[in-house]
Design a protein around this motif. Structure first.
Motif, PDB file in Angstrom:
ATOM      1  N   GLY A 292       0.858  -1.190   0.000  1.00  0.00           N
ATOM      2  CA  GLY A 292       0.000   0.000   0.000  1.00  0.00           C
ATOM      3  C   GLY A 292       0.885   1.227   0.000  1.00  0.00           C
ATOM      4  N   GLU A 293       0.423   2.280   0.677  1.00  0.00           N
ATOM      5  CA  GLU A 293       1.227   3.518   0.667  1.00  0.00           C
ATOM      6  C   GLU A 293       2.470   3.381   1.550  1.00  0.00           C
ATOM      7  N   PHE A 294       3.628   3.739   1.010  1.00  0.00           N
ATOM      8  CA  PHE A 294       4.869   3.820   1.806  1.00  0.00           C
ATOM      9  C   PHE A 294       4.872   5.220   2.424  1.00  0.00           C
ATOM     10  N   ALA A 295       4.639   5.283   3.724  1.00  0.00           N
ATOM     11  CA  ALA A 295       4.399   6.575   4.377  1.00  0.00           C
ATOM     12  C   ALA A 295       5.713   7.283   4.666  1.00  0.00           C
ATOM     13  N   HIS A 296       6.336   7.783   3.642  1.00  0.00           N
ATOM     14  CA  HIS A 296       7.666   8.370   3.775  1.00  0.00           C
ATOM     15  C   HIS A 296       7.934   9.242   2.562  1.00  0.00           C
ATOM     16  N   GLY A 297       8.553  10.393   2.743  1.00  0.00           N
ATOM     17  CA  GLY A 297       8.899  11.232   1.591  1.00  0.00           C
ATOM     18  C   GLY A 297       9.334  12.607   2.030  1.00  0.00           C
ATOM     19  N   TYR A 298      10.093  13.263   1.185  1.00  0.00           N
ATOM     20  CA  TYR A 298      10.606  14.597   1.490  1.00  0.00           C
ATOM     21  C   TYR A 298      10.080  15.581   0.454  1.00  0.00           C
ATOM     22  N   THR A 299       9.840  16.813   0.871  1.00  0.00           N
ATOM     23  CA  THR A 299       9.362  17.841  -0.056  1.00  0.00           C
ATOM     24  C   THR A 299      10.217  17.855  -1.323  1.00  0.00           C
ATOM     25  N   TYR A 300      11.526  17.676  -1.126  1.00  0.00           N
ATOM     26  CA  TYR A 300      12.435  17.783  -2.275  1.00  0.00           C
ATOM     27  C   TYR A 300      12.815  16.433  -2.877  1.00  0.00           C
ATOM     28  N   SER A 301      12.071  15.356  -2.538  1.00  0.00           N
ATOM     29  CA  SER A 301      12.305  14.059  -3.189  1.00  0.00           C
ATOM     30  C   SER A 301      12.128  14.221  -4.694  1.00  0.00           C
ATOM     31  N   GLY A 302      13.160  13.934  -5.453  1.00  0.00           N
ATOM     32  CA  GLY A 302      13.064  14.024  -6.918  1.00  0.00           C
ATOM     33  C   GLY A 302      12.921  15.450  -7.408  1.00  0.00           C
ATOM     34  N   HIS A 303      13.547  16.403  -6.724  1.00  0.00           N
ATOM     35  CA  HIS A 303      13.446  17.817  -7.135  1.00  0.00           C
ATOM     36  C   HIS A 303      13.794  17.951  -8.616  1.00  0.00           C
ATOM     37  N   PRO A 304      12.916  18.565  -9.425  1.00  0.00           N
ATOM     38  CA  PRO A 304      13.155  18.559 -10.878  1.00  0.00           C
ATOM     39  C   PRO A 304      14.463  19.204 -11.301  1.00  0.00           C
ATOM     40  N   VAL A 305      14.869  20.284 -10.644  1.00  0.00           N
ATOM     41  CA  VAL A 305      16.112  20.950 -11.072  1.00  0.00           C
ATOM     42  C   VAL A 305      17.320  20.082 -10.708  1.00  0.00           C
ATOM     43  N   ALA A 306      17.296  19.512  -9.519  1.00  0.00           N
ATOM     44  CA  ALA A 306      18.404  18.626  -9.119  1.00  0.00           C
ATOM     45  C   ALA A 306      18.476  17.421 -10.052  1.00  0.00           C
ATOM     46  N   CYS A 307      17.316  16.872 -10.419  1.00  0.00           N
ATOM     47  CA  CYS A 307      17.302  15.704 -11.319  1.00  0.00           C
ATOM     48  C   CYS A 307      17.831  16.084 -12.701  1.00  0.00           C
ATOM     49  N   ALA A 308      17.469  17.276 -13.179  1.00  0.00           N
ATOM     50  CA  ALA A 308      17.958  17.720 -14.497  1.00  0.00           C
ATOM     51  C   ALA A 308      19.480  17.852 -14.484  1.00  0.00           C
ATOM     52  N   VAL A 309      20.015  18.360 -13.384  1.00  0.00           N
ATOM     53  CA  VAL A 309      21.479  18.487 -13.271  1.00  0.00           C
ATOM     54  C   VAL A 309      22.128  17.098 -13.194  1.00  0.00           C
ATOM     55  N   ALA A 310      21.497  16.189 -12.465  1.00  0.00           N
ATOM     56  CA  ALA A 310      22.034  14.818 -12.383  1.00  0.00           C
ATOM     57  C   ALA A 310      22.074  14.179 -13.767  1.00  0.00           C
ATOM     58  N   LEU A 311      21.022  14.394 -14.549  1.00  0.00           N
ATOM     59  CA  LEU A 311      20.988  13.817 -15.902  1.00  0.00           C
ATOM     60  C   LEU A 311      22.124  14.372 -16.754  1.00  0.00           C
ATOM     61  N   ALA A 312      22.354  15.689 -16.661  1.00  0.00           N
ATOM     62  CA  ALA A 312      23.447  16.297 -17.434  1.00  0.00           C
ATOM     63  C   ALA A 312      24.798  15.766 -16.955  1.00  0.00           C
ATOM     64  N   ASN A 313      24.911  15.595 -15.655  1.00  0.00           N
ATOM     65  CA  ASN A 313      26.155  15.073 -15.061  1.00  0.00           C
ATOM     66  C   ASN A 313      26.443  13.654 -15.561  1.00  0.00           C
ATOM     67  N   ILE A 314      25.427  12.805 -15.541  1.00  0.00           N
ATOM     68  CA  ILE A 314      25.607  11.410 -15.965  1.00  0.00           C
ATOM     69  C   ILE A 314      25.895  11.358 -17.469  1.00  0.00           C
ATOM     70  N   ARG A 315      25.245  12.243 -18.222  1.00  0.00           N
ATOM     71  CA  ARG A 315      25.504  12.292 -19.673  1.00  0.00           C
ATOM     72  C   ARG A 315      26.989  12.582 -19.930  1.00  0.00           C
ATOM     73  N   ILE A 316      27.542  13.539 -19.210  1.00  0.00           N
ATOM     74  CA  ILE A 316      28.965  13.870 -19.406  1.00  0.00           C
ATOM     75  C   ILE A 316      29.864  12.708 -18.968  1.00  0.00           C
ATOM     76  N   LEU A 317      29.541  12.105 -17.824  1.00  0.00           N
ATOM     77  CA  LEU A 317      30.352  10.963 -17.369  1.00  0.00           C
ATOM     78  C   LEU A 317      30.389   9.888 -18.444  1.00  0.00           C
ATOM     79  N   ARG A 318      29.230   9.689 -19.123  1.00  0.00           N
ATOM     80  CA  ARG A 318      29.159   8.671 -20.196  1.00  0.00           C
ATOM     81  C   ARG A 318      29.869   9.138 -21.450  1.00  0.00           C
TER      82      ARG A 318
END
Ligand code: PXG
Length: 464
Positions: free
Chosen positions: A322-348
């Motif tokens: 059922g529901e996992f009762a856990h989470g942070y306001t900034y879980s999966g923050h879109p700007v942080a995720c976009a930067v992570a994607l760019a970071n991983i792209r460069i590493l690759r």
């Protein structure tokens, strides 16, 4: 970056910054006594593998910020990714059956680059939050599996898993435990695989097996039916770059399987290329069930962490929970995720991790090993792009300096004054430089380290 000119920081002088800093800013892990007079070091800019202070000094960043700026400073692609995402969707949550493209894409890319058992990621804002999440996932998994007694997590002395109450309880830092006062129940610690400090007369391989056996002993003492998981950093970072003997992790894996105990690899430092693989677990030959990560996922440009969750755990939590009762306001923050994607792209795209494995890592290993010839150094060890040297009063007996000499801090201060960030963990000096270091940077790092060892020896009146 202008080297000689002090960075433009408005009309403020270094002393002005330091005074205001002292009046208002309560720093993490800082002894503030005396700092008002001395003044904190003010860092104002950075480019590539160098930081710059408010006096215009250019300093080689041997710690990649705090084990995180893996791509070095000033990467345009990361800045652009953040700007674009800020304009498009600066924030939205992914609670209550909502989602957004950057977090989806990042979770999918993490599936591609992580070991086969992982398909799902839970996002957090930091490594500490990732480890809090780990504790809840472990409990949830065993509860949903009908094994409600499996609650104890076994961790290690001198481990670092973060600073929240839960993460510092998992950690094995005595000082943190003493100050916190409140610690989570149900966490047990065993001794660490620190060969230089604890190996005695054993061979490295024997010592590795002996330290892994401590896990088995602890499980038998507690009863396997009560033990939920074992957590460890593939290579301990903040504890002083403790590189376990080759025999250690395979034996830990065997024990976890035999007693039906989850294996958690804390990849907050070792993830995203530090050891020349995407994840340190791969190098250690283990298959963890949970992998908390943070830091290098965005090269530290924005805060982001998470937990990679093996399918056998995710399936139970998703299908039965059922529901996992856990989470942070900034879980999966879109700007942080976009930067992570760019970071991983460069590493690759730039094959940076392969370069650490095949080129800069081996070159660093060879140059770093040369520091063992210095009269102050009892051991110089490294793996991937992390290294440690042990400062000793007597080389052959491994005798340490008296505590009040503070030889580690002394050496650290000489490093800063001579244009190198090298961290002191007690009398162990450590580095964890950006993964983009060229050979010339590695030469500069090792040459400066040698010079600062000389200055430390001279200060102590030790002849070379
Ligand atoms: N796990 C590990 C293995 C870490 O190294 C954390 C969890 C916590 O991450 P956050 O993002 O909550 O800080 C860390 C953090 C040091 C030092 O002195 C190391 C860390 C943090 C601060 C200082 O070397 N590692």
């Amino acid at each position: 970056m202008g080297v000689a000119e002090p960075h433009k920081t408005g009309n403020e002088t270094t002393r002005g910054w330091q005074d205001r800093d002292h009046r208002h800013y309560l720093h993490p892990f800082t002894d503030h006594r005396g700092l008002g007079r001395k003044g904190a070091r003010v860092i104002t800019a950075a480019e590539g593998v160098y930081i710059q202070d408010s006096e215009g000094n250019r300093i080689l960043d041997g710690m990649a910020g705090l084990w995180c700026v893996n791509l070095g400073y000033g990467r345009r692609e990361l800045i652009d990714a953040a700007t674009r995402q800020m304009q498009e969707l600066p924030y939205y949550n992914s609670f209550f059956q909502t989602t957004h493209p950057p977090a989806i894409e990042l979770a999918a890319v993490l599936d591609e680059i992580s070991p086969a058992q992982f398909r799902h990621t839970f996002f957090t804002g930091s490594g500490s939050e990732a480890n809090d999440t780990v504790i809840k996932l472990v409990r949830r998994y065993w509860d949903l599996s009908g094994k409600t007694d499996k609650q104890v997590i076994i961790a290690r002395n001198n481990a670092y898993h973060g600073s929240t109450i839960a993460a510092s309880s998992l950690g094995g830092m005595d000082e943190m435990h003493k100050q916190t006062g409140i610690l989570l129940p149900g966490i047990e610690h065993i001794e660490q695989p620190y060969y230089f400090g604890l190996g005695g007369d054993l061979t490295e391989d024997e010592f590795g097996l002996q330290q892994a056996c401590l896990l088995e002993e602890k499980i038998l003492q507690l009863g396997a039916e009560n033990v939920a998981a074992f957590i460890g950093e593939p290579v301990q970072g903040a504890g002083g770059v403790i590189i376990p003997p080759a025999t250690y992790w395979p034996e830990i894996q065997r024990i976890c399987r035999q007693y039906n105990i989850l294996l958690i690899a804390d990849e907050v430092i070792t993830g995203f290329g530090r050891l020349g693989e995407w994840f340190g677990s791969t190098l250690m030959g283990i298959e963890p069930d949970l992998m908390p990560f943070a830091k290098g996922v965005t090269s530290g440009y924005l805060p982001l962490g998470g937990v990679l969750v093996a399918e056998r755990i995710a399936e139970v939590v998703i299908a039965r929970g059922g529901e996992f009762a856990h989470g942070y306001t900034y879980s999966g923050h879109p700007v942080a995720c976009a930067v992570a994607l760019a970071n991983i792209r460069i590493l690759r795209d730039e094959a940076i991790i392969e370069r650490v494995r095949d080129d800069s890592g081996p070159y660093f290993k060879q140059r770093w090993a040369g520091l063992a010839d210095h009269p102050l150094v009892g051991e110089a060890r490294s793996i991937g792009l992390v290294g440690a040297i042990e400062l000793v009063a007597a080389k052959t007996s491994r005798e340490r300096f008296a505590k009040d000499v503070g030889v580690g801090s002394l050496c650290r201060d000489f490093c800063f004054a001579n244009g190198l960030v090298m961290r002191a963990v007690g009398d162990t000096m450590i580095v964890s430089p950006p993964l983009v270091m060229a050979h010339a940077h590695i030469d500069e790092l090792v040459d400066k380290a040698w010079l600062c060892l000389d200055l430390t020896a001279e200060h102590l009146g030790i002849s070379k």
